[in-house]
Enzyme design. Structure first.
Site, short mmCIF file in Angstrom:
data_model
loop_
_atom_site.label_atom_id
_atom_site.label_comp_id
_atom_site.label_asym_id
_atom_site.label_seq_id
_atom_site.Cartn_x
_atom_site.Cartn_y
_atom_site.Cartn_z
CG ASP A 49 30.57 16.57 59.39
OD1 ASP A 49 30.43 15.35 59.24
OD2 ASP A 49 31.68 17.16 59.32
CG HIS A 73 14.20 14.53 44.87
ND1 HIS A 73 13.54 15.23 45.85
CD2 HIS A 73 15.49 14.39 45.31
CE1 HIS A 73 14.37 15.48 46.86
NE2 HIS A 73 15.56 15.00 46.55
CG ASP A 98 13.05 44.93 43.44
OD1 ASP A 98 12.24 45.58 44.10
OD2 ASP A 98 12.84 44.59 42.24
CG HIS A 122 17.36 17.69 37.73
ND1 HIS A 122 17.35 19.05 37.90
CD2 HIS A 122 17.92 17.47 36.52
CE1 HIS A 122 17.87 19.64 36.83
NE2 HIS A 122 18.23 18.70 35.98
CE LYS A 130 21.29 19.58 38.51
NZ LYS A 130 21.42 18.25 38.02
CD GLN A 133 20.75 15.42 35.76
OE1 GLN A 133 21.07 16.57 36.09
NE2 GLN A 133 20.15 15.17 34.62
CG HIS A 192 23.34 22.62 33.71
ND1 HIS A 192 23.60 21.93 34.87
CD2 HIS A 192 22.26 22.02 33.16
CE1 HIS A 192 22.74 20.94 35.01
NE2 HIS A 192 21.91 20.97 33.99
CG ASP A 207 10.58 17.31 45.63
OD1 ASP A 207 11.58 16.99 44.96
OD2 ASP A 207 10.12 16.60 46.54
CE LYS A 234 19.77 23.39 36.47
NZ LYS A 234 19.62 23.30 35.04
#
Length: 832
Positions: free
Chosen positions: A686, A423, A358, A679, A681, A539, A351, A194, A353
């Site tokens: 494991d 989320h 630096d 939302h 990804k 998503q 898409h 989040d 992001k």
């Protein structure tokens, strides 16, 4: 290929305990699976050339151009499923393609087909086919020769091809993927859940990691602010949406730290002399049709104009460079290209992001600065500010004033609520991996941003100030990370490195453009590596359409769902435990009764029912000894979950406006519940490996030819699947603690049957209390956790049905079907 070269001692021996065999099925499993050879591994295919193919052009084409002859190309298929396509060669009866394809396969198929076709302006025509039995491939030997191209028993020339199959059982396990960007050692990773994560959430603080692994929570946007504020030379930002009116801090933090907007912060840094580049998706409708905000509300024109406005700077000597990047073809050579360009620029997106800055580093011996990069699912735009408490009403007049979003019920007034809980998962990577994130930015700017000036350059002048190869120094060396950068992108959107763009092992081609789909490659390789469990938050979840019972011709053929099922069935055959946990939103963001949302839910249903079908079949297969102690129900191995929040009454409700009578908002005020929009990804393997990025589990994100995406795959070499108690382990447990509002020692072992059933027990109960009104329960006790079972019923034999009483989603009209409905109007490429 590094991965293919890491063969086990079995060499080219065919291992058929599960994979490379003829799958006879049990009765009529699905019309596609019965009696088919299962290919699970990689196909290395080379389409070299054809000779003596016939002229397919009509006489009237010769009037326009007397030299106009066949424009051949080759579709490569496993039965009816296309897995590769060569470029089109104009006017050539002896074409030379010389194209190589490395294809991950998880397919039941009897025939490998090379469909040679002629491309006309608006359609294609079959020249003929070459067919190879897939059983010929199983021994791993190369098949290379000239083959007759046949159509209706007529030979229409010859095709020269070579094919080699490598079973996944012959390939050594590795977290390193053979890809455009290499794996880097000497990195550091910070993981975020989040936009904001307070450090005083009691159930999250219950999580106990190993003594040397801290379990403190970090706030993404707070860290991002300090990274931007500390930058001295360079800031680069990409986004689906970047909103200059976004406030990174709310409440007391806005008073104590910074009360300005993101746009104001970046202009301040430009005034300090920092070189700043912002690249946002140019949403087609914005500015041109419906104003600067556009249909999608991405703020692209608003952001562009803000940074062009000299009034937003103290001095105009150094302004933010902002480029609008449409999702369109770099070249249009024929009518179908023009049509595709119109479709793609309207329906597909950029898409990715990321934020690259630096940063100072006290460990650098020469005093140079280093690079840090933020990568993940969080856009710097409205509606994203949230924390694991996911307040519905209490922050409407405070933290979310001016930043209200509820896309699931757009008529809901901001002073009435509820808001849409959000989320997400994000990351910060440090060390040489950050240079690859910057290189991606440079390649994209070179292709689509040069109208606003040249891209940043990793040249002598920049390297005097910044060391792009600097490792991240750890106080505890055993917590060092290996990280690799992945993309879904084409040469329409990125100017590939000339030394890499002809590598056919990790880049492919379609209609002459170069395609990278390394995110899908990484997902597949990691699922194949998995030993005990997989944890996914995404998503969307749809794919492997070639295995669906119906609609199998839909172009949503990435193999991720099929790979997960293959892993589970393999474990069942071997008598081993395994669980895949898949967390998705209750429905895709938007009105769940609308055509697009119903179509997406329909594809999701097809995917889920295919997965449970195959697991149910394995559990009933008389040739498999199923150990009851390992589970006998499909949901002992595969759980779909979704989060939702129900709140009690509070005094803050009295400060809000009353909802309009008869509205959804009135219903929401009565029951005080909302789904939490996932939302994220992310996939965790494991507790040893995590992949975080912008890519959804659908064809749009995984194909490489639709939406552009990015991701980072991260692992700590000291914490393998056999001792997975490092930072990934702690991060996953904190995610579970946030969702279940509880933590217990059993959660350390997600692959066990005890843990799987415990999670199902908790989430089943949460669903009932969330829907207290349906189940006749008292309203006062709130759900003890936020994670709910997904509203479907799975029978012991793997059949998927509606959960009793929930053919549609709670609180919405009966047309908000959980299983969705197929649209005859909306193009499938949009919703898959």
């Amino acid at each position: 290929m590094k991965a293919l070269k890491k063969l086990t001692k079995t060499g080219s021996k065919v291992i058929s305990d599960f994979g490379d065999s003829v799958d006879r099925g049990i009765g009529k499993l699905s019309g596609m699976a019965e009696g088919k050879t299962f290919l699970h591994g990689y196909l290395l295919i080379r389409v070299e050339e054809a000779r003596n193919i016939p002229d397919m052009e009509n006489w009237y084409s010769k009037i326009v151009n007397s030299k106009d002859v066949t424009d051949p190309f080759v579709d490569v298929k496993l039965d009816r499923t296309r897995i590769a396509k060569t470029r089109i060669i104009d006017n050539d009866l002896n074409p030379k393609w010389d194209e190589t394809f490395n294809i991950a396969v998880c397919h039941k198929s009897n025939t490998l087909i090379f469909d040679v076709r002629d491309k006309d302006h608006a359609y294609t025509e079959e020249i003929g086919q070459v067919e190879l039995s897939t059983q010929l491939l199983l021994n791993g030997q190369e098949i290379s020769d000239w083959f007759d191209i046949r159509k209706n028993n007529k030979v229409n020339g010859q095709l020269k091809i070579s094919v080699t199959y490598k079973s996944m059982y012959e390939i050594g396990e590795s977290y390193e993927v053979d890809s455009y960007f290499p794996m880097h050692r000497g990195c550091n990773v910070v993981l975020y859940q989040d936009a904001h994560c307070p450090d005083d959430i009691p159930w999250m603080n219950m999580v106990q990691g190993p003594p040397n692994i801290p379990s403190n929570s970090r706030s993404c946007w707070k860290d991002l602010y300090y990274s931007i504020r500390d930058a001295k030379h360079l800031i680069c930002i990409t986004g689906w949406s970047v909103w200059t009116g976004l406030y990174l801090f709310r409440g007391q933090e806005a008073v104590d730290i910074y009360s300005g907007s993101l746009g104001e912060l970046l202009c301040e840094k430009a005034d300090e002399g920092v070189q700043i580049y912002v690249m946002v998706w140019s949403e087609k409708s914005s500015g041109e049709f419906v104003g600067d905000e556009g249909v999608m509300g991405t703020h692209d024109m608003e952001t562009y104009k803000f940074f062009k406005n000299k009034a937003n700077y103290r001095t105009t000597d150094n302004m933010v460079r902002c480029a609008l990047a449409p999702r369109e073809l770099h070249e249009t050579n024929e009518l179908t290209d023009v049509l595709q360009n119109q479709f793609g620029s309207s329906m597909y997106t950029h898409h990715q992001k990321s934020v690259i800055v630096d940063a100072g580093c006290p460990y650098q011996p020469d005093g140079r600065r280093v690079l840090h990069a933020y990568v993940g699912g969080l856009d710097l735009t409205g509606g994203r500010y949230d924390n694991p408490n996911f307040e519905l009403f209490s922050t409407l007049l405070t933290d979310h004033r001016g930043d209200f979003r509820n896309s699931n019920a757009k008529s809901t007034p901001a002073d009435v609520g509820p808001r849409e809980p959000w989320h997400d998962i994000h990351s910060r990577v440090e060390g040489p991996i950050a240079t690859d994130v910057l290189q991606n930015f440079i390649e994209r700017w070179r292709r689509q941003g040069t109208r606003e000036g040249p891209p940043p350059a990793l040249d002598y002048m920049l390297c005097k100030k910044i060391n792009p190869e600097a490792c991240s120094v750890q106080e505890q060396p055993d917590r060092q990370w290996n990280v690799q950068f992945f993309r879904s992108i084409t040469s329409d959107s990125a100017d590939f490195d000339p030394e890499k763009k002809n590598n056919n092992y990790y880049l492919s081609r379609k209609k002459g453009k170069i395609i990278e789909h390394s995110i899908a490659t990484a997902y597949i390789q990691m699922i194949r590596n998995a030993q005990n469990f997989i944890y996914i938050e995404n998503q969307y979840f749809m794919g492997s359409a070639y295995e669906w019972d119906k609609d199998s011709q839909v172009l949503c053929n990435h193999t991720i769902p099929a790979e997960i099922v293959a892993k589970i069935v393999d474990k069942i055959r071997k008598g081993e435990r395994f669980t895949a946990y898949i967390v998705i939103p209750m429905w895709p963001e938007g009105d769940p009764t609308s055509g697009p949302m119903q179509a997406i839910l329909h594809w999701q249903k097809r995917t889920m029912e295919m997965m449970y079908r195959d697991i149910g079949n394995a559990l009933r297969d008389p040739s498999i000894h199923v150990n009851p102690a390992h589970g006998s129900h499909p949901q002992d191995y595969l759980l779909f979950l979704c989060p939702g929040k129900r709140e009690g009454y509070g005094s803050h409700i009295e400060d809000l406006e009353p909802p309009p009578q008869g509205s959804l908002a009135e219903r929401f005020r009565e029951v005080k519940r909302q789904m939490i929009y996932v939302h994220s990804k992310m996939i965790i393997i494991d507790d040893a490996y995590i992949l975080v990025g912008s890519a959804n589990i659908n064809e749009r994100s995984m194909a490489g030819t639709r939406d552009t995406e990015m991701a980072v795959g991260c692992w700590q070499p000291q914490y393998t699947a056999y001792h997975p108690y490092g930072d990934v382990h702690v991060f996953r447990m904190k995610l579970w603690a946030a969702f279940l509002r509880h933590w217990e020692e059993l959660f350390r072992f997600p692959g066990t049957l005890d843990c799987t059933r415990k999670v199902k027990e908790y989430t089943d109960y949460n669903w009932r209390v969330y829907n207290y009104d349906f189940y006749g329960m008292d309203e006062m006790p709130l759900p003890p956790g936020l994670l709910l079972t997904y509203p479907v019923k799975i029978t012991p034999d793997g059949m998927m049905q509606n959960l009793d009483g929930f053919a549609s989603f709670p609180d919405y009209p009966s047309t908000a079907l959980v299983f969705g409905s197929k649209s005859n109007i909306i193009p499938e490429k949009i919703t898959t």
